[in-house]
Scaffold this active site. Sequence first.
Site, PDB file in Angstrom:
ATOM      1  N   ASP A 101       0.843  -1.197   0.000  1.00 46.40           N
ATOM      2  CA  ASP A 101       0.000   0.000   0.000  1.00 46.40           C
ATOM      3  C   ASP A 101       0.876   1.245   0.000  1.00 46.40           C
ATOM      4  OD1 ASP A 101       0.788  -0.854   2.517  1.00 46.40           O
ATOM      5  OD2 ASP A 101      -1.237  -1.089   3.267  1.00 46.40           O
ATOM      6  N   GLU A 126      -5.909   3.297   3.259  1.00 46.66           N
ATOM      7  CA  GLU A 126      -6.503   3.908   4.444  1.00 46.66           C
ATOM      8  C   GLU A 126      -7.872   4.517   4.149  1.00 46.66           C
ATOM      9  OE1 GLU A 126      -5.405   3.549   7.336  1.00 46.66           O
ATOM     10  OE2 GLU A 126      -3.320   2.969   7.086  1.00 46.66           O
TER      11      GLU A 126
END
Length: 377
Positions: free
Chosen positions: A75, A134
């Site tokens: 990520d 997120e």
Amino acid sequence: MGTRIDFNTDPFIHIRRELHQIPEPGFQEEKTQTYLLNYIRDLSQDHLEVKTWRTGILVKVHGYAPAITVGYRTDMDGLPMTEETGLPFSSSHQGMMHACGHDLHMSIALGVLTYFSETQPKDNLLFVFQPAEEGPGGAQPMLETAEFKEWKPDRMIALHIAPELPVGTIGTKTGLLFANTSELFIDLKGKAGHAAYPHQANDMVVAASHFITQLHTIVSRNVSPLDSAVVTIGKISGGTKQNIIAEDARIEGTIRTLSIEAMNLVKERIEGMAKGIEASFDCQTSIDYGANYCQVFNSEKETNDFIDFVKGLDDVEYYESPKAMTGEDFGYFLEEIPGFMFWLGVGSEHGLHSSKLNPKEEAVDVAIKLLINYLKR
């Protein structure tokens, strides 16, 4: 068998520090994407192909005799918080921080990619640099793109740093690892008025307070004691001035459950309570669940193979992880592709999403060498 190979991982500490200084929100990782692309383009391109999607990147490493394609996901985004580590390489982006370890995740991925750009693997590898973990969530939309579908791997793996585990510890388990998660945003609208005349207004600060109290009865009185759920309210806002009765209020929180059934039950109860608040306080409510992440469920065959591999190493220690109420959109990859996620010990005094998170950088070397050995078998 140890994790020692002839590969210098020192440059990736420097890379981690540079990435740490430029955290960006989901789908706004322009500087991060540029940094990564510049690095990747400087590698030998003899058996590499690169595609981009929004702020994400896909890098395919062609194997010399491929039977399968193994995907490795990292990520990219940061969190909207002010860093308080005092590090000389602290965030240069005001109000943003890599407080979940994505800077380490990316530097580790670049280290593994660098090795296989120089030493061609037998099987194909796909490095997935995914934005917006997120929020609002990059995994699910990335799965649906033509770019990903063309190179869709047969197996998918990822790691996440674990501040509470010492460096050299690798944790995972088969089955459920991370929970189902949902954001929660509730807006209440009533009628403003003068503080001296409360009977002429509908006070949304009071309504929101009652609502929050009720929300905290859901887990204790509606979810089975044999199941697990969490409803957390992290932010309340309402009103404009101390002597004006608030016309609007907003409640923000998160829901975490270990089963889909519990998630559906919690949402059903929230919606029922909202109707009760509307009747009790003569107001309107609206509910937005924002980003919803499915559970991270490690497939048995692939996870057990990895666990056996880790147990055979001399300089890392395997830890059987408990289930966690953590949320991760990597679960969407595992819904379609067998694979697993594992925890990487980084020995930080402060935990994930803390403004003082400070992972030990020795973990970068551990992870790069572990993954190289695992993927080149």
